[in-house]
Design an enzyme around this catalytic site. Structure first.
Site, PDB file in Angstrom:
ATOM      1  N   GLY A 152     -20.463   6.444   5.256  1.00 54.54           N
ATOM      2  CA  GLY A 152     -19.626   6.829   4.121  1.00 54.54           C
ATOM      3  C   GLY A 152     -20.318   6.512   2.814  1.00 54.54           C
ATOM      4  O   GLY A 152     -20.576   5.341   2.516  1.00 54.54           O
ATOM      5  N   VAL A 153     -20.615   7.543   2.015  1.00 52.35           N
ATOM      6  CA  VAL A 153     -21.343   7.322   0.758  1.00 52.35           C
ATOM      7  C   VAL A 153     -20.550   7.879  -0.419  1.00 52.35           C
ATOM      8  O   VAL A 153     -21.095   8.538  -1.307  1.00 52.35           O
ATOM      9  CB  VAL A 153     -22.771   7.901   0.806  1.00 52.35           C
ATOM     10  N   GLY A 154     -19.260   7.577  -0.433  1.00 49.72           N
ATOM     11  CA  GLY A 154     -18.426   7.900  -1.574  1.00 49.72           C
ATOM     12  C   GLY A 154     -18.625   6.877  -2.674  1.00 49.72           C
ATOM     13  O   GLY A 154     -19.717   6.328  -2.859  1.00 49.72           O
ATOM     14  N   LYS A 158       0.846  -1.184   0.000  1.00 51.07           N
ATOM     15  CA  LYS A 158       0.000   0.000   0.000  1.00 51.07           C
ATOM     16  C   LYS A 158       0.883   1.235   0.000  1.00 51.07           C
ATOM     17  O   LYS A 158       1.973   1.236   0.573  1.00 51.07           O
ATOM     18  CB  LYS A 158      -0.890   0.031   1.241  1.00 51.07           C
ATOM     19  N   VAL A 218     -17.734   3.738  -3.005  1.00 54.41           N
ATOM     20  CA  VAL A 218     -18.172   2.399  -2.583  1.00 54.41           C
ATOM     21  C   VAL A 218     -19.501   2.452  -1.841  1.00 54.41           C
ATOM     22  O   VAL A 218     -20.460   1.772  -2.209  1.00 54.41           O
ATOM     23  CB  VAL A 218     -17.089   1.722  -1.715  1.00 54.41           C
TER      24      VAL A 218
END
Length: 348
Positions: free
Chosen positions: A181-183, A80, A185
């Protein structure tokens, strides 16, 4: 402090630090394992309060990628990268080029792609400096491109598998899912669940984004700090990691936790805590593997979009195997999954 003195150091093969004064790049590339092949994992562009937090993130995320790639059946190791966002040196073609040179200097031991804060257009800039990059724009029907929708699809299938196991439901109509979280994904997951008639409660650090999506899908938006205590059938963490702690687990009011965020458990002990509460937990690196399956097959040249979708469809079966062994051994699903992954990377 040396990298091996960090609590999350796990016999990583390498932790590389890069600075480029001209572009303002400060980056870390952590290679956890190359037992199965080149260490593959995205690049995160994020503002960290302290540089030590960036090191911890790279260590945790790279280990998660080793496990994710192994459990997904990819002949790739785990790595990463994190780029430390700096308001005085914002993301630019020059900074991305410097990052590309950093990746190239590792000679293929690490393969990068997009993650939080990085787009497929950014990967195009990186690819001008190195061939060890994936997640590039591709023609229709080919593997590759933005991994977000593929991750969302895999999480969607995993949520349905968890609901089948915990609630004995074969459909999602009326099932209440609270998404943190609604980005790319979490937002994609919400849209897929809305088509099935699920009841949605959404939250995001960008409150306006959550409100807009909730209005579009007929759901409800709540403040970001309230989502984990919503009474629901499923809590779906799809933001950043380490959100399942002793305190937050005690406050959960849902029988299922299944979402796309990496490193959801703050510590290994939290896997035992969630297990002790009888909550069905989907190990994050198993349920959220759709994106790396997509960009991994792109880099390897193994198959097309149909092959990607076929492999993503195997995620529920892997989760079922983990849950069955967890029930038989009375150990948490997180421990069972870790043990399986460690064997696959030669550390069992």
């Amino acid at each position: 402090m040396a990298p091996w003195d960090y609590p999350d150091f796990d016999e990583h093969e390498g932790v590389h630090f890069f600075r480029d004064a001209r572009s303002g790049l400060s980056a870390i590339i952590a290679i956890h394992s190359t037992h199965l092949g080149s260490a593959a994992g995205g690049c995160r562009y994020w503002s960290y309060a302290k540089s030590a937090e960036a090191v911890t993130d790279a260590l945790r995320l790279s280990r998660g990628m080793s496990y994710k790639n192994a459990m997904a059946g990819l002949p790739m190791g785990g790595g990463k990268a994190v780029i430390l966002a700096d308001a005085h040196a914002p993301k630019s073609p020059e900074l991305l080029a410097a990052f590309g040179r950093a990746v190239d200097s590792l000679g293929g031991r690490y393969v990068t792609a997009e993650d939080v804060g990085i787009s497929d257009a950014d990967m195009v800039e990186v690819s001008k400096q190195t061939r060890h990059v994936s997640g590039l724009p591709v023609a229709g029907g080919a593997a590759g491109g933005d991994p977000g929708p593929f991750t969302a699809h895999g999480v969607y299938l995993g949520v349905k598998a968890a609901v089948r196991r915990a609630l004995k439901r074969e459909d999602m109509a009326g099932v209440h899912v609270a998404i943190q979280g609604v980005g790319s994904v979490g937002g994609g997951l919400a849209k897929l669940l809305a088509k099935d008639g699920a009841k949605l409660t959404l939250a995001d650090v960008n409150a306006d984004r959550a409100k807009a999506l909730a209005a579009e899908l007929g759901g409800e938006a709540v403040p970001a700090d309230a989502i984990l205590t919503v009474e629901a059938d499923v809590i779906s963490p799809c933001a950043l990691g380490a959100i399942l702690t002793a305190e937050s687990i005690a406050a959960l009011r849902a029988p299922v936790v299944a979402g796309g965020a990496n490193n959801q458990l703050a510590t290994p002990d939290d896997g035992w805590r969630i297990h002790a509460r009888g909550i069905t937990y989907a190990p994050d690196y198993v349920i959220n593997a759709g994106g790396i399956i997509n960009v991994g097959l792109e880099y390897l040249g193994h198959g097309d979009r149909a092959e990607v979708e076929k492999r993503i469809a195997e995620i529920p079966g892997r989760l079922d195997t983990i849950w069955q062994e967890s029930a038989a051994s009375t150990e948490p699903a997180s421990i069972v999954a870790d043990r399986m992954a460690q064997r696959l990377i030669g550390r069992g």
